[in-house]
Design a protein around this motif. Structure first.
Motif, PDB file in Angstrom:
ATOM      1  N   VAL A   1     115.020  12.965  -6.429  1.00  0.00           N
ATOM      2  CA  VAL A   1     116.243  12.898  -5.637  1.00  0.00           C
ATOM      3  C   VAL A   1     116.532  14.284  -5.077  1.00  0.00           C
ATOM      4  CG1 VAL A   1     117.670  13.283  -7.711  1.00  0.00           C
ATOM      5  CG2 VAL A   1     118.697  12.210  -5.693  1.00  0.00           C
ATOM      6  N   LEU A   2     117.148  14.350  -3.890  1.00  0.00           N
ATOM      7  CA  LEU A   2     117.527  15.618  -3.277  1.00  0.00           C
ATOM      8  C   LEU A   2     119.051  15.723  -3.222  1.00  0.00           C
ATOM      9  CD1 LEU A   2     115.063  15.816  -0.236  1.00  0.00           C
ATOM     10  CD2 LEU A   2     114.747  16.685  -2.561  1.00  0.00           C
ATOM     11  N   ALA A   3     119.563  16.865  -3.639  1.00  0.00           N
ATOM     12  CA  ALA A   3     120.993  17.176  -3.511  1.00  0.00           C
ATOM     13  C   ALA A   3     121.151  18.006  -2.241  1.00  0.00           C
ATOM     14  CB  ALA A   3     121.486  17.951  -4.730  1.00  0.00           C
ATOM     15  N   VAL A   4     121.795  17.441  -1.227  1.00  0.00           N
ATOM     16  CA  VAL A   4     121.739  17.988   0.127  1.00  0.00           C
ATOM     17  C   VAL A   4     123.111  18.530   0.540  1.00  0.00           C
ATOM     18  CG1 VAL A   4     121.104  17.528   2.518  1.00  0.00           C
ATOM     19  CG2 VAL A   4     119.973  16.261   0.671  1.00  0.00           C
ATOM     20  N   GLU A   5     123.182  19.834   0.757  1.00  0.00           N
ATOM     21  CA  GLU A   5     124.395  20.462   1.295  1.00  0.00           C
ATOM     22  C   GLU A   5     124.272  20.537   2.807  1.00  0.00           C
ATOM     23  OE1 GLU A   5     126.490  24.824   1.693  1.00  0.00           O
ATOM     24  OE2 GLU A   5     125.253  24.454  -0.089  1.00  0.00           O
ATOM     25  N   LEU A   6     125.280  20.034   3.511  1.00  0.00           N
ATOM     26  CA  LEU A   6     125.230  19.976   4.965  1.00  0.00           C
ATOM     27  C   LEU A   6     126.426  20.691   5.584  1.00  0.00           C
ATOM     28  CD1 LEU A   6     124.104  16.261   5.404  1.00  0.00           C
ATOM     29  CD2 LEU A   6     122.700  18.320   5.627  1.00  0.00           C
ATOM     30  N   SER A   7     126.144  21.569   6.527  1.00  0.00           N
ATOM     31  CA  SER A   7     127.203  22.237   7.280  1.00  0.00           C
ATOM     32  C   SER A   7     127.607  21.390   8.486  1.00  0.00           C
ATOM     33  CB  SER A   7     126.719  23.608   7.757  1.00  0.00           C
ATOM     34  OG  SER A   7     125.726  23.449   8.770  1.00  0.00           O
ATOM     35  N   SER A   8     128.707  21.747   9.093  1.00  0.00           N
ATOM     36  CA  SER A   8     129.135  21.034  10.307  1.00  0.00           C
ATOM     37  C   SER A   8     128.125  21.217  11.425  1.00  0.00           C
ATOM     38  CB  SER A   8     130.513  21.536  10.751  1.00  0.00           C
ATOM     39  OG  SER A   8     130.480  22.934  11.040  1.00  0.00           O
ATOM     40  N   PHE A   9     127.475  22.391  11.496  1.00  0.00           N
ATOM     41  CA  PHE A   9     126.460  22.630  12.517  1.00  0.00           C
ATOM     42  C   PHE A   9     125.274  21.682  12.319  1.00  0.00           C
ATOM     43  CE2 PHE A   9     127.840  27.284  11.790  1.00  0.00           C
ATOM     44  CZ  PHE A   9     128.975  27.112  12.567  1.00  0.00           C
ATOM     45  N   GLN A  10     124.808  21.591  11.083  1.00  0.00           N
ATOM     46  CA  GLN A  10     123.677  20.712  10.800  1.00  0.00           C
ATOM     47  C   GLN A  10     124.012  19.256  11.101  1.00  0.00           C
ATOM     48  OE1 GLN A  10     123.328  22.144   6.772  1.00  0.00           O
ATOM     49  NE2 GLN A  10     121.339  23.071   7.173  1.00  0.00           N
ATOM     50  N   LEU A  11     125.211  18.835  10.763  1.00  0.00           N
ATOM     51  CA  LEU A  11     125.605  17.457  11.009  1.00  0.00           C
ATOM     52  C   LEU A  11     125.761  17.176  12.497  1.00  0.00           C
ATOM     53  CD1 LEU A  11     128.038  17.027   8.008  1.00  0.00           C
ATOM     54  CD2 LEU A  11     126.047  15.576   8.486  1.00  0.00           C
ATOM     55  N   HIS A  12     126.217  18.169  13.246  1.00  0.00           N
ATOM     56  CA  HIS A  12     126.342  17.984  14.690  1.00  0.00           C
ATOM     57  C   HIS A  12     125.003  17.607  15.308  1.00  0.00           C
ATOM     58  CE1 HIS A  12     127.804  18.786  18.812  1.00  0.00           C
ATOM     59  NE2 HIS A  12     126.582  19.254  19.010  1.00  0.00           N
ATOM     60  N   TRP A  13     123.921  18.210  14.798  1.00  0.00           N
ATOM     61  CA  TRP A  13     122.592  17.984  15.365  1.00  0.00           C
ATOM     62  C   TRP A  13     121.819  16.894  14.619  1.00  0.00           C
ATOM     63  CZ3 TRP A  13     122.422  19.794  19.956  1.00  0.00           C
ATOM     64  CH2 TRP A  13     122.975  21.034  20.298  1.00  0.00           C
ATOM     65  N   SER A  14     122.520  16.063  13.852  1.00  0.00           N
ATOM     66  CA  SER A  14     121.872  14.979  13.101  1.00  0.00           C
ATOM     67  C   SER A  14     122.373  13.640  13.621  1.00  0.00           C
ATOM     68  CB  SER A  14     122.184  15.105  11.605  1.00  0.00           C
ATOM     69  OG  SER A  14     121.683  16.321  11.084  1.00  0.00           O
ATOM     70  N   ALA A  15     121.431  12.690  13.783  1.00  0.00           N
ATOM     71  CA  ALA A  15     121.792  11.420  14.403  1.00  0.00           C
ATOM     72  C   ALA A  15     121.503  10.194  13.549  1.00  0.00           C
ATOM     73  CB  ALA A  15     121.063  11.269  15.744  1.00  0.00           C
ATOM     74  N   THR A  16     120.542  10.259  12.634  1.00  0.00           N
ATOM     75  CA  THR A  16     120.127   9.040  11.938  1.00  0.00           C
ATOM     76  C   THR A  16     120.127   9.160  10.424  1.00  0.00           C
ATOM     77  OG1 THR A  16     117.741   9.573  11.949  1.00  0.00           O
ATOM     78  CG2 THR A  16     118.634   8.485  13.913  1.00  0.00           C
ATOM     79  N   LEU A  17     120.703  10.222   9.856  1.00  0.00           N
ATOM     80  CA  LEU A  17     120.712  10.398   8.408  1.00  0.00           C
ATOM     81  C   LEU A  17     121.350   9.201   7.722  1.00  0.00           C
ATOM     82  CD1 LEU A  17     121.932  14.095   7.973  1.00  0.00           C
ATOM     83  CD2 LEU A  17     119.643  13.259   8.528  1.00  0.00           C
ATOM     84  N   ALA A  18     120.742   8.754   6.627  1.00  0.00           N
ATOM     85  CA  ALA A  18     121.296   7.642   5.858  1.00  0.00           C
ATOM     86  C   ALA A  18     121.193   7.983   4.370  1.00  0.00           C
ATOM     87  CB  ALA A  18     120.558   6.347   6.181  1.00  0.00           C
ATOM     88  N   PRO A  19     122.047   8.880   3.884  1.00  0.00           N
ATOM     89  CA  PRO A  19     121.970   9.252   2.472  1.00  0.00           C
ATOM     90  C   PRO A  19     122.359   8.084   1.566  1.00  0.00           C
ATOM     91  CG  PRO A  19     123.918  10.221   3.495  1.00  0.00           C
ATOM     92  CD  PRO A  19     123.110   9.609   4.596  1.00  0.00           C
ATOM     93  N   ALA A  20     121.811   8.087   0.349  1.00  0.00           N
ATOM     94  CA  ALA A  20     122.173   7.048  -0.607  1.00  0.00           C
ATOM     95  C   ALA A  20     123.653   7.119  -0.944  1.00  0.00           C
ATOM     96  CB  ALA A  20     121.326   7.197  -1.865  1.00  0.00           C
ATOM     97  N   ALA A  21     124.197   8.324  -0.997  1.00  0.00           N
ATOM     98  CA  ALA A  21     125.625   8.535  -1.214  1.00  0.00           C
ATOM     99  C   ALA A  21     126.019   9.826  -0.525  1.00  0.00           C
ATOM    100  CB  ALA A  21     125.958   8.606  -2.704  1.00  0.00           C
ATOM    101  N   ALA A  22     127.257   9.905  -0.066  1.00  0.00           N
ATOM    102  CA  ALA A  22     127.723  11.094   0.659  1.00  0.00           C
ATOM    103  C   ALA A  22     129.175  11.367   0.309  1.00  0.00           C
ATOM    104  CB  ALA A  22     127.574  10.903   2.163  1.00  0.00           C
ATOM    105  N   ALA A  23     129.531  12.646   0.282  1.00  0.00           N
ATOM    106  CA  ALA A  23     130.905  13.050  -0.020  1.00  0.00           C
ATOM    107  C   ALA A  23     131.377  14.093   0.970  1.00  0.00           C
ATOM    108  CB  ALA A  23     131.000  13.613  -1.443  1.00  0.00           C
TER     109      ALA A  23
END
Length: 466
Positions: A159-181
């Motif tokens: 499993v990967l524990a993924v920290e995402l910034s607003s910049f990274q999310l802006h450039w992401s279109a299809t991410l489907a994490p098992a869970a997100a907070a």
């Protein structure tokens, strides 16, 4: 390779850590890669030579390479930067390294547990990683921290524990994490996103395809971003510093309790840990622990591993780190508090504070943090580019608090800051470095700023005992 990466030349923006990792991963997959780098210096030339050996061409400049079918942009580049702007004008898709990693996952790849927020991301993702490992899982912290995610997806993790910034999310279109907070959302990086609404929208993208949606019930923006998913197919949960209702994690006296990921959320609950298991103990850090626990529990981690993970977690430097007690005054380094929201959380952890603040506010408003902290302040020492704005807010909301401004950007400025703070402090007070601003106006980063503060405190202590 997964679908979603077109044939043709893939343009990677920049020779930073994520750019180099993306270029290497694409080249290893047999793709034609050109890295575009605006700076032409010795280190960039050395990196270009190393990539050339891997079959990657580096073009110095900002123009879009001929035949480019996809651009993998640097996360910090705004949409109006010349390269992504030119790509958009030509109809070429622009994504980030995180989105590239998602598309390059091999069959059977590890699921992602993702989190974002204005503050607390790195602490929460490290807590989460510790919990997952305590459960016997192979887990690694990736994304905005640690290993480049495009490298980690090819490794054999559970499993990967993924920290995402607003910049990274802006450039992401299809991410489907098992869970997100979403931990929290407060004004930050408005100079990049243009408005609070656009910044929050970027944060909210983490929920769009998540299997489990976790929000902070105590944070208005986090709750607002999660609200559209309440009636959807995703499972939803929340965390709070109050007593949890069904479907929530929260506090019952000194216990961290789960009423979401249990067999009977309406009638049952499970103890996860105690406040003594959370280090350093401060309200915002308890919220981080609850968010991490929610994601871990969504992945099936047992309560005992949540507790052990919190006990095993070693806090990163410069996050409400106690430096020393000198003359009955505690000195605390929270240099990582690089925006007003983080500074407010830090200030709320102490009852009587001499506040060391200043730096680059990045368009954020300091009025509310000053208003909320006014009753706790015994003095303030200000430094950095935007110190005048903090001084003005103090004059409006804490007029009786003595304020000292320290000018200059030379090496010894922090010694003067600490000396002035010590003069304002009395036994029982806390001198708190919680700048509310970024550090690059004076330092190489928030770590260098925190190190300078800690060094000045130690010199103060040494002088007092000599």
């Amino acid at each position: 390779m997964s679908t979603g990466i077109p044939d043709g030349v893939i343009c990677v923006a920049g020779l930073g850590v994520s750019g180099v990792a993306a270029a290497r991963a694409l080249a290893a997959a047999g793709r034609s890669v050109v890295v575009v780098e605006a700076r032409d210096g010795e280190s960039q030339r050395a990196a270009a030579a190393e990539l050339a050996a891997a079959g990657v061409r580096v073009a110095f400049g900002t123009g879009l390479p001929a035949g480019a079918a996809l651009v993998v942009t640097s996360p910090g580049w705004r949409p109006d930067h010349p390269l992504p702007a030119e790509a958009a004008a030509r109809g070429v898709e622009v994504i980030g390294e995180v989105e590239l990693a998602w598309r390059m996952r091999p069959p059977g790849a590890a699921p992602w547990l993702a989190l974002t927020g204005t503050n607390g991301k790195t602490t929460a993702v490290r807590m989460l990683t510790s919990m997952l490992r305590a459960a016997g899982l192979s887990a690694v912290a990736v994304g905005n921290v640690g290993t480049p995610i495009v490298t980690a997806v090819a490794e054999p993790h559970d499993v990967l524990a993924v920290e995402l910034s607003s910049f990274q999310l802006h450039w992401s279109a299809t991410l489907a994490p098992a869970a997100a907070a979403v931990l929290n959302v407060a004004a930050d990086h408005l100079d990049w996103h243009g408005s609070m609404e656009e910044y929050a929208r970027a944060k909210g993208r983490v929920f769009e395809r998540a299997g489990v949606v976790v929000h902070n019930a105590d944070d208005a923006w986090s709750a607002r971003l999660a609200a559209p998913y309440a009636a959807g197919p995703a499972r939803t949960a929340a965390f709070t510093l109050g007593v949890p209702a069904a479907g929530m994690l929260g506090l019952v006296e000194d216990l961290l309790v789960d009423r979401a990921f249990v067999a009977d959320p309406r009638g049952g609950a499970e103890e996860l840990a105690t406040l003594d298991d959370v280090r350093p103990l401060a309200p915002h850090n308890v919220a981080n622990a609850l968010a991490a626990a929610a994601l871990a529990r969504a992945h099936g981690v047992p309560a005992a591993a949540v507790r052990q993970g919190l006990r095993d977690h070693v806090p990163d430097p410069h996050r409400i780190a106690h430096v020393a007690r000198v003359g009955g005054v505690d000195y605390v380094d929270d240099s990582k508090a690089t925006n007003p929201h983080a500074a407010a959380a830090s200030l709320a952890a102490y009852h009587s504070v001499v506040w060391v603040a200043g730096g680059q506010l990045k368009g954020a408003d300091v009025e509310e943090v000053v208003r909320a902290a006014a009753g706790r302040l015994r003095g303030a020492v200000l430094l950095g580019a935007d110190r005048a704005r903090i001084r003005q807010a103090l004059a409006r909301h804490a007029a009786n608090v003595p304020v000292v401004e320290v000018e200059g950007q030379e090496t010894g400025v922090m010694d003067r800051v600490v000396t002035e703070a010590a003069r304002l402090a009395s036994p029982g007070d806390t001198v708190l470095l919680a700048p509310a601003g970024a550090s690059l106006d004076m330092f190489a980063g928030y770590g260098a700023r925190g190190d300078a503060f800690a060094g000045a405190v130690r010199r103060l202590a040494a002088a007092g005992t000599s």
